[in-house]
Enzyme design. Structure first.
Site, PDB file in Angstrom:
ATOM      1  N   GLY A 175      40.104  40.794  31.100  1.00  0.00           N
ATOM      2  CA  GLY A 175      41.486  40.589  30.689  1.00  0.00           C
ATOM      3  C   GLY A 175      41.641  40.325  29.196  1.00  0.00           C
ATOM      4  O   GLY A 175      42.691  39.909  28.739  1.00  0.00           O
TER       5      GLY A 175
ATOM      6  N   LYS B 145      44.484  41.012  41.680  1.00  0.00           N
ATOM      7  CA  LYS B 145      44.643  39.571  41.382  1.00  0.00           C
ATOM      8  C   LYS B 145      45.973  39.065  41.959  1.00  0.00           C
ATOM      9  O   LYS B 145      46.423  39.598  42.979  1.00  0.00           O
ATOM     10  CB  LYS B 145      44.517  39.330  39.875  1.00  0.00           C
ATOM     11  CG  LYS B 145      43.234  39.950  39.310  1.00  0.00           C
ATOM     12  CD  LYS B 145      42.869  39.482  37.940  1.00  0.00           C
ATOM     13  CE  LYS B 145      41.581  40.172  37.513  1.00  0.00           C
ATOM     14  NZ  LYS B 145      41.108  39.727  36.206  1.00  0.00           N
TER      15      LYS B 145
ATOM     16  N   SER C 103      37.987  44.720  31.266  1.00  0.00           N
ATOM     17  CA  SER C 103      38.753  45.568  30.347  1.00  0.00           C
ATOM     18  C   SER C 103      38.364  47.044  30.416  1.00  0.00           C
ATOM     19  O   SER C 103      38.385  47.747  29.408  1.00  0.00           O
ATOM     20  CB  SER C 103      38.647  45.044  28.905  1.00  0.00           C
ATOM     21  OG  SER C 103      39.204  43.740  28.833  1.00  0.00           O
TER      22      SER C 103
ATOM     23  N   GLU D 261      30.491  41.453  35.780  1.00  0.00           N
ATOM     24  CA  GLU D 261      31.716  41.251  35.015  1.00  0.00           C
ATOM     25  C   GLU D 261      31.508  40.155  33.971  1.00  0.00           C
ATOM     26  O   GLU D 261      31.618  38.969  34.280  1.00  0.00           O
ATOM     27  CB  GLU D 261      32.851  40.826  35.957  1.00  0.00           C
ATOM     28  CG  GLU D 261      33.181  41.857  37.016  1.00  0.00           C
ATOM     29  CD  GLU D 261      34.648  41.780  37.420  1.00  0.00           C
ATOM     30  OE1 GLU D 261      35.324  42.804  37.330  1.00  0.00           O
ATOM     31  OE2 GLU D 261      35.110  40.695  37.787  1.00  0.00           O
TER      32      GLU D 261
ATOM     33  N   GLU E  80      37.000  34.222  38.049  1.00  0.00           N
ATOM     34  CA  GLU E  80      38.181  33.346  38.099  1.00  0.00           C
ATOM     35  C   GLU E  80      38.058  32.346  39.251  1.00  0.00           C
ATOM     36  O   GLU E  80      38.552  31.222  39.164  1.00  0.00           O
ATOM     37  CB  GLU E  80      39.455  34.204  38.221  1.00  0.00           C
ATOM     38  CG  GLU E  80      39.767  34.899  36.893  1.00  0.00           C
ATOM     39  CD  GLU E  80      40.470  36.236  37.012  1.00  0.00           C
ATOM     40  OE1 GLU E  80      41.059  36.533  38.061  1.00  0.00           O
ATOM     41  OE2 GLU E  80      40.423  37.007  36.025  1.00  0.00           O
TER      42      GLU E  80
ATOM     43  N   ASN F  94      41.186  45.416  41.489  1.00  0.00           N
ATOM     44  CA  ASN F  94      41.442  44.009  41.814  1.00  0.00           C
ATOM     45  C   ASN F  94      42.832  43.655  41.287  1.00  0.00           C
ATOM     46  O   ASN F  94      43.009  43.463  40.091  1.00  0.00           O
ATOM     47  CB  ASN F  94      40.349  43.155  41.147  1.00  0.00           C
ATOM     48  CG  ASN F  94      40.608  41.669  41.289  1.00  0.00           C
ATOM     49  OD1 ASN F  94      41.470  41.243  42.053  1.00  0.00           O
ATOM     50  ND2 ASN F  94      39.851  40.864  40.548  1.00  0.00           N
TER      51      ASN F  94
ATOM     52  N   HIS G 228      34.246  36.186  42.168  1.00  0.00           N
ATOM     53  CA  HIS G 228      34.896  36.600  40.915  1.00  0.00           C
ATOM     54  C   HIS G 228      34.883  35.416  39.948  1.00  0.00           C
ATOM     55  O   HIS G 228      35.040  34.263  40.365  1.00  0.00           O
ATOM     56  CB  HIS G 228      36.331  37.066  41.183  1.00  0.00           C
ATOM     57  CG  HIS G 228      36.948  37.713  39.989  1.00  0.00           C
ATOM     58  ND1 HIS G 228      37.480  36.978  38.957  1.00  0.00           N
ATOM     59  CD2 HIS G 228      37.070  39.017  39.641  1.00  0.00           C
ATOM     60  CE1 HIS G 228      37.915  37.820  38.026  1.00  0.00           C
ATOM     61  NE2 HIS G 228      37.680  39.063  38.416  1.00  0.00           N
TER      62      HIS G 228
END
Ligand code: PGA
Length: 251
Positions: free
Chosen positions: A174, A11, A214, A168, A98, A9, A96
């Site tokens: 991250g 991003k 991560s 996730e 985010e 991904n 996702h």
């Protein structure tokens, strides 16, 4: 069918030319070192999809990072699942964290997006996962169960069989803080139980469930060694071809 998958991904990273260079590097290195039983997928920004499609070998999958919940019309700035398919992508990441967190995407929105993706022949990579507060309160399984039940509402077993699930944990994305192999295995196993309750044990067993958060060349092997972890959805480490391929070689 359950598969071993490593998806990158990207991003909101890489300009078009940088993205093309990265895709080229990934392709070259995949030719040399990708294990035969592993499927590689890259998810660049929308703007890169048609150009990357042109240079990507057949065996590497192309994904968008999001799609609209509507099929067409006056929705300025949105990109429909049909448009994504017409740009050459075969996959789309949906839900996702985010998108859930910064763009307020609800389970109901994601349910519509999943249906749009499926109707247009895309394979959704459907993300779920709890945040730190929810993990600390001990309600992480409840949160993930609700995300799955609501996101998958009215999606038949037949349709669901095309969906890839990605767990996730938001606190691991991250942050450099990975879920332990035990935490990942426990949740993946729990996800299969939820899928068994919604669909059937056969469907649950057949589902590909990826871990994300991560994941890197140093921890992938231990994560992928778990019975219910079928691969990874990789953020930061997917921007370096060497790291991405090292992760794909970690089964
Ligand atoms: P990360 O991101 O690997 O950079 O933690 C994973 C993701 O958000 O898909």
């Amino acid at each position: 069918m359950r598969r071993k998958i490593v998806a990158g991904n990207w991003k909101m990273n890489t300009l078009l030319q940088e993205g093309l260079t990265l895709a080229e590097e990934v392709s070259k290195k995949a030719e040399k070192s990708l294990p035969e039983n592993v499927t590689l997928i890259v998810a660049p920004p929308f703007t890169h999809l048609p150009e990357i499609k042109k240079i990507l070998p057949q065996g590497i999958g192309l994904a968008a990072q999001n799609c609209a919940s509507e099929s067409s019309g006056a929705f300025t700035g949105e990109v429909s699942a049909a448009m994504i398919a017409s740009a050459g992508a075969g996959y789309v990441i949906i839900g996702h964290s985010e998108r859930r967190q910064y763009f307020n995407e609800t389970d109901a929105d994601l349910n519509k997006k999943l249906k749009e993706a499926l109707a247009n022949g895309l394979t959704p990579i459907f993300c779920c996962g709890e945040n730190l507060h929810e993990r600390e309160k001990g309600i992480h399984t409840e949160v993930v169960r609700e995300q799955l039940e609501r996101g998958l509402a009215d999606i038949s077993g037949d349709e669901f069989s095309k969906i890839i699930v990605a767990y996730e944990p938001v606190w691991a994305i991250g942050t450099g803080k990975t879920a332990t192999p035990e935490q990942a295995q426990d949740m993946h196993n729990f996800i299969r139980t939820v899928l068994k309750n919604i669909y059937s044990s056969e469907t649950a067993d057949d589902t590909t469930i990826l871990y994300g958060g991560s994941c890197n060349p140093g921890n992938a092997r231990k994560l992928f060694a778990n019975a219910d972890v079928d691969g990874g959805l990789i953020g930061g480490a997917s921007l370096k071809a060497d790291d991405f391929l090292a992760i794909a070689g970690s089964f």
